[in-house]
Design a protein around this motif. Structure first.
Motif, PDB file in Angstrom:
ATOM      1  N   THR A  68      81.944 -93.907  55.738  1.00 25.80           N
ATOM      2  CA  THR A  68      83.153 -92.834  55.174  1.00 25.80           C
ATOM      3  C   THR A  68      82.487 -91.465  55.081  1.00 25.80           C
ATOM      4  O   THR A  68      83.055 -90.437  55.054  1.00 25.80           O
ATOM      5  N   GLY A  69      81.121 -91.422  54.574  1.00 23.13           N
ATOM      6  CA  GLY A  69      80.623 -90.178  54.085  1.00 23.13           C
ATOM      7  C   GLY A  69      81.144 -89.761  52.872  1.00 23.13           C
ATOM      8  O   GLY A  69      80.760 -88.563  52.212  1.00 23.13           O
ATOM      9  N   LYS A  70      81.757 -90.631  52.178  1.00 22.64           N
ATOM     10  CA  LYS A  70      82.433 -90.157  50.686  1.00 22.64           C
ATOM     11  C   LYS A  70      81.605 -90.957  49.749  1.00 22.64           C
ATOM     12  O   LYS A  70      81.418 -92.154  49.806  1.00 22.64           O
ATOM     13  N   PRO A  71      81.184 -90.254  48.506  1.00 21.72           N
ATOM     14  CA  PRO A  71      80.530 -91.030  47.503  1.00 21.72           C
ATOM     15  C   PRO A  71      81.519 -92.145  46.652  1.00 21.72           C
ATOM     16  O   PRO A  71      82.872 -91.810  46.553  1.00 21.72           O
ATOM     17  N   ARG A  72      81.067 -93.350  46.173  1.00 27.52           N
ATOM     18  CA  ARG A  72      81.907 -94.181  45.557  1.00 27.52           C
ATOM     19  C   ARG A  72      81.923 -93.800  43.924  1.00 27.52           C
ATOM     20  O   ARG A  72      81.065 -93.051  43.344  1.00 27.52           O
ATOM     21  N   VAL A  73      82.649 -94.331  43.443  1.00 22.35           N
ATOM     22  CA  VAL A  73      82.968 -93.987  41.961  1.00 22.35           C
ATOM     23  C   VAL A  73      81.776 -94.761  41.177  1.00 22.35           C
ATOM     24  O   VAL A  73      81.418 -95.811  41.424  1.00 22.35           O
ATOM     25  N   VAL A  74      81.430 -93.826  40.195  1.00 22.20           N
ATOM     26  CA  VAL A  74      80.486 -94.206  39.247  1.00 22.20           C
ATOM     27  C   VAL A  74      80.706 -93.969  37.774  1.00 22.20           C
ATOM     28  O   VAL A  74      80.815 -92.633  37.458  1.00 22.20           O
ATOM     29  N   LEU A  75      80.979 -94.673  36.819  1.00 20.53           N
ATOM     30  CA  LEU A  75      81.622 -94.494  35.589  1.00 20.53           C
ATOM     31  C   LEU A  75      80.499 -94.087  34.676  1.00 20.53           C
ATOM     32  O   LEU A  75      79.350 -94.646  34.719  1.00 20.53           O
ATOM     33  N   GLY A  76      80.846 -93.166  33.664  1.00 19.85           N
ATOM     34  CA  GLY A  76      80.052 -92.769  32.568  1.00 19.85           C
ATOM     35  C   GLY A  76      79.721 -94.036  31.700  1.00 19.85           C
ATOM     36  O   GLY A  76      80.712 -94.798  31.425  1.00 19.85           O
ATOM     37  N   TRP A  77      78.999 -93.698  30.956  1.00 20.80           N
ATOM     38  CA  TRP A  77      78.382 -95.108  29.910  1.00 20.80           C
ATOM     39  C   TRP A  77      79.566 -95.079  28.831  1.00 20.80           C
ATOM     40  O   TRP A  77      80.042 -96.287  28.614  1.00 20.80           O
ATOM     41  N   ARG A  78      80.322 -94.011  28.432  1.00 19.02           N
ATOM     42  CA  ARG A  78      81.310 -94.149  27.232  1.00 19.02           C
ATOM     43  C   ARG A  78      82.334 -94.845  27.910  1.00 19.02           C
ATOM     44  O   ARG A  78      83.147 -95.869  27.179  1.00 19.02           O
ATOM     45  N   VAL A  79      82.945 -94.423  28.936  1.00 17.44           N
ATOM     46  CA  VAL A  79      83.816 -94.918  29.577  1.00 17.44           C
ATOM     47  C   VAL A  79      83.736 -96.413  30.107  1.00 17.44           C
ATOM     48  O   VAL A  79      84.674 -97.286  29.605  1.00 17.44           O
ATOM     49  N   VAL A  84      85.650-100.835  30.403  1.00 17.55           N
ATOM     50  CA  VAL A  84      85.484-101.988  31.231  1.00 17.55           C
ATOM     51  C   VAL A  84      85.073-103.184  30.595  1.00 17.55           C
ATOM     52  O   VAL A  84      85.286-104.309  30.866  1.00 17.55           O
ATOM     53  N   ALA A  85      84.357-102.964  29.484  1.00 15.15           N
ATOM     54  CA  ALA A  85      83.671-103.988  28.572  1.00 15.15           C
ATOM     55  C   ALA A  85      84.652-105.125  28.022  1.00 15.15           C
ATOM     56  O   ALA A  85      84.318-106.346  28.488  1.00 15.15           O
ATOM     57  N   PRO A  86      85.760-104.662  27.621  1.00 17.87           N
ATOM     58  CA  PRO A  86      86.642-106.017  27.302  1.00 17.87           C
ATOM     59  C   PRO A  86      86.997-106.790  28.725  1.00 17.87           C
ATOM     60  O   PRO A  86      87.146-108.105  28.548  1.00 17.87           O
ATOM     61  N   MET A 182      95.525-103.527  34.270  1.00 14.84           N
ATOM     62  CA  MET A 182      95.588-102.139  33.869  1.00 14.84           C
ATOM     63  C   MET A 182      94.386-101.423  34.099  1.00 14.84           C
ATOM     64  O   MET A 182      94.351-100.344  34.459  1.00 14.84           O
ATOM     65  N   LEU A 183      93.064-101.988  34.475  1.00 18.16           N
ATOM     66  CA  LEU A 183      91.902-101.570  34.710  1.00 18.16           C
ATOM     67  C   LEU A 183      92.043-100.725  36.193  1.00 18.16           C
ATOM     68  O   LEU A 183      91.951 -99.732  36.213  1.00 18.16           O
ATOM     69  N   MET A 184      92.775-101.555  37.013  1.00 13.63           N
ATOM     70  CA  MET A 184      92.684-101.100  38.522  1.00 13.63           C
ATOM     71  C   MET A 184      93.891-100.157  38.643  1.00 13.63           C
ATOM     72  O   MET A 184      93.840 -99.394  39.559  1.00 13.63           O
ATOM     73  N   GLY A 190      89.298 -94.611  38.846  1.00  9.24           N
ATOM     74  CA  GLY A 190      88.995 -94.740  40.429  1.00  9.24           C
ATOM     75  C   GLY A 190      88.391 -96.074  40.598  1.00  9.24           C
ATOM     76  O   GLY A 190      87.649 -96.217  41.665  1.00  9.24           O
ATOM     77  N   LEU A 191      88.921 -97.304  39.969  1.00  7.94           N
ATOM     78  CA  LEU A 191      88.393 -98.603  40.255  1.00  7.94           C
ATOM     79  C   LEU A 191      89.670 -99.254  41.003  1.00  7.94           C
ATOM     80  O   LEU A 191      89.640-100.631  40.761  1.00  7.94           O
ATOM     81  N   GLN A 192      90.653 -98.486  41.885  1.00  3.20           N
ATOM     82  CA  GLN A 192      91.411 -99.420  42.464  1.00  3.20           C
ATOM     83  C   GLN A 192      91.046-100.518  43.584  1.00  3.20           C
ATOM     84  O   GLN A 192      91.457-101.432  44.018  1.00  3.20           O
ATOM     85  N   ASN A 193      89.703 -99.935  44.063  1.00  2.99           N
ATOM     86  CA  ASN A 193      89.159-100.894  45.066  1.00  2.99           C
ATOM     87  C   ASN A 193      88.359-102.001  44.587  1.00  2.99           C
ATOM     88  O   ASN A 193      87.495-101.684  43.668  1.00  2.99           O
ATOM     89  N   PRO A 194      88.704-103.217  44.602  1.00  3.34           N
ATOM     90  CA  PRO A 194      88.175-104.520  43.963  1.00  3.34           C
ATOM     91  C   PRO A 194      86.460-104.461  44.083  1.00  3.34           C
ATOM     92  O   PRO A 194      85.862-105.113  43.379  1.00  3.34           O
ATOM     93  N   ILE A 195      86.109-103.995  45.272  1.00  2.00           N
ATOM     94  CA  ILE A 195      84.661-104.114  45.388  1.00  2.00           C
ATOM     95  C   ILE A 195      83.864-102.989  44.358  1.00  2.00           C
ATOM     96  O   ILE A 195      83.054-103.533  43.870  1.00  2.00           O
TER      97      ILE A 195
END
Length: 366
Positions: A68-79, A84-86, A182-184, A190-195
């Protein structure tokens, strides 16, 4: 002639997607039970699976970026740690306990007990206000609970330790899938894609399970002839190969679920899941020799009726009232995968009536 041909093509496609989902979903259940007969380290097996899923997810993300030529989402450490941790902790406990239970119980008892996760998903959905209470939910709870009681009553292959493990896994699974939904559905993550979701979950899941693995299996595995004390290369390669197959099945299961939902609907996945339970139970009786009485079969039917009622209620209320969270649709750009793109010719053939008939489906996890 165009409409019948289109309908036939869509039917064949949907049936193929369901069968594709069945291969991984049923396959990993029987694989785990088969592996646990000779490899008594379920937590280590789960850690290997998590590693393989992470690597496959990372490779898939790279392919998607190249395509696609588009970057994938990468979350910051705080977020990442707060949001995501729970979900990661609940997910790894659910999977770890489920795999662990195969040391003690049959596939039929596992399948039946695990289906009660619907109750806990419903419970936590009400707590987090993802669903509104209605009197029919009482009937759903009674049917599933009575069905489970009838299925386990005087069962000749009942094991309390394994049963409690799966029941606890189902309880944690209720938290898991509620938090995952809730996360997706949080657009800002930006985690709508399960990959992308699997890519971010696996490292935290590995770290969450690793201390439990060290406490329960670290010392026995370190002196086991299955891995670290092998005197020949062949047994080691065989163990690694069998563990890797499970990781591939686990990744394929997540991908096939997404493929089925994105090309059909969450309702199709729910209904397919009901028939999957039936197929799993029949295969367990026919291939492995699980023994079930007439009362056990009746309990299974009662439990399935409760799950079917729950699916029907969700479908009815979702059509009469919009979702409280931002819905994800099969046409959403966030869900786009290179493997899911339609050919332009196929889109041109579809008539406007067909496009109107394909209502956007809310993606919810069951």
């Amino acid at each position: 002639m165009a409409c019948p041909v289109q309908f036939l093509c869509k039917t064949v496609r949907n049936v193929g997607l369901v069968l594709f989902y069945y291969v991984f979903s049923i396959g990993i259940t029987f694989y785990n039970k088969w592996l646990m007969k000779g490899f008594h380290y379920p937590l280590f097996m789960t850690l290997v699976h998590l590693t393989i899923i992470f690597l496959l997810s990372a490779m898939t993300r790279q392919l998607m970026m190249c395509w696609t030529g588009k970057p994938r989402v990468v979350l910051g450490w705080r977020v990442y740690l707060v949001k995501v941790a729970p979900t990661a902790l609940a997910t790894v406990l659910d999977i770890g306990l489920s795999n662990w239970s195969f040391l003690f119980i049959t596939i039929s008892l596992y399948t039946m007990t695990k289906s009660t996760a619907v109750l806990f998903i419903l419970f936590f959905s009400l707590i987090f206000k993802l669903e509104e209470p209605n009197p029919f939910l009482v009937v759903v709870v009674l049917l599933i609970s009575c069905g489970l009681f009838m299925f386990t009553f005087e069962s000749t292959q009942f094991n309390m330790e394994g049963f409690l493990m799966v029941l606890l896994a189902s309880f944690i699974g209720g938290i898991r899938w509620t938090l995952t939904q809730m996360l997706m559905q949080k657009a800002e993550l930006g985690l709508q894609n399960p990959i992308d979701t699997m890519y971010h979950l696996e490292p935290l899941m590995f770290l969450g399970l690793f201390p439990l693995f060290l406490f329960n299996e670290g010392l026995p595995l370190s002196v086991s002839e299955k891995l670290f004390r092998v005197d020949q290369l062949h047994p080691l390669l065989y163990s690694l190969l069998t563990l890797s197959i499970g990781g591939g099945l686990a990744f394929g299961l997540g991908f096939s679920e997404f493929l089925l939902v994105s090309r059909t609907s969450s309702l199709t996945l729910s209904i397919a899941g009901i028939f999957k339970e039936v197929c799993t139970l029949l295969l367990a009786v026919g291939l492995i020799g699980d023994r079930l009485s007439a009362l056990n079969w009746l309990g299974f039917a009662v439990c399935l009726s409760g799950i079917s009622l729950h699916v029907g209620l969700k479908t009815y209320y979702s059509k009469n009232k919009g979702p409280s969270l931002r819905p994800l649709t099969s046409k959403s750009s966030e869900l786009e995968l290179p493997l899911l793109r339609r050919d332009e010719d196929e889109e041109d053939v579809d008539s406007p009536g067909d496009e109107d008939a394909e209502e956007e489906q809310e993606i919810t996890l069951h």
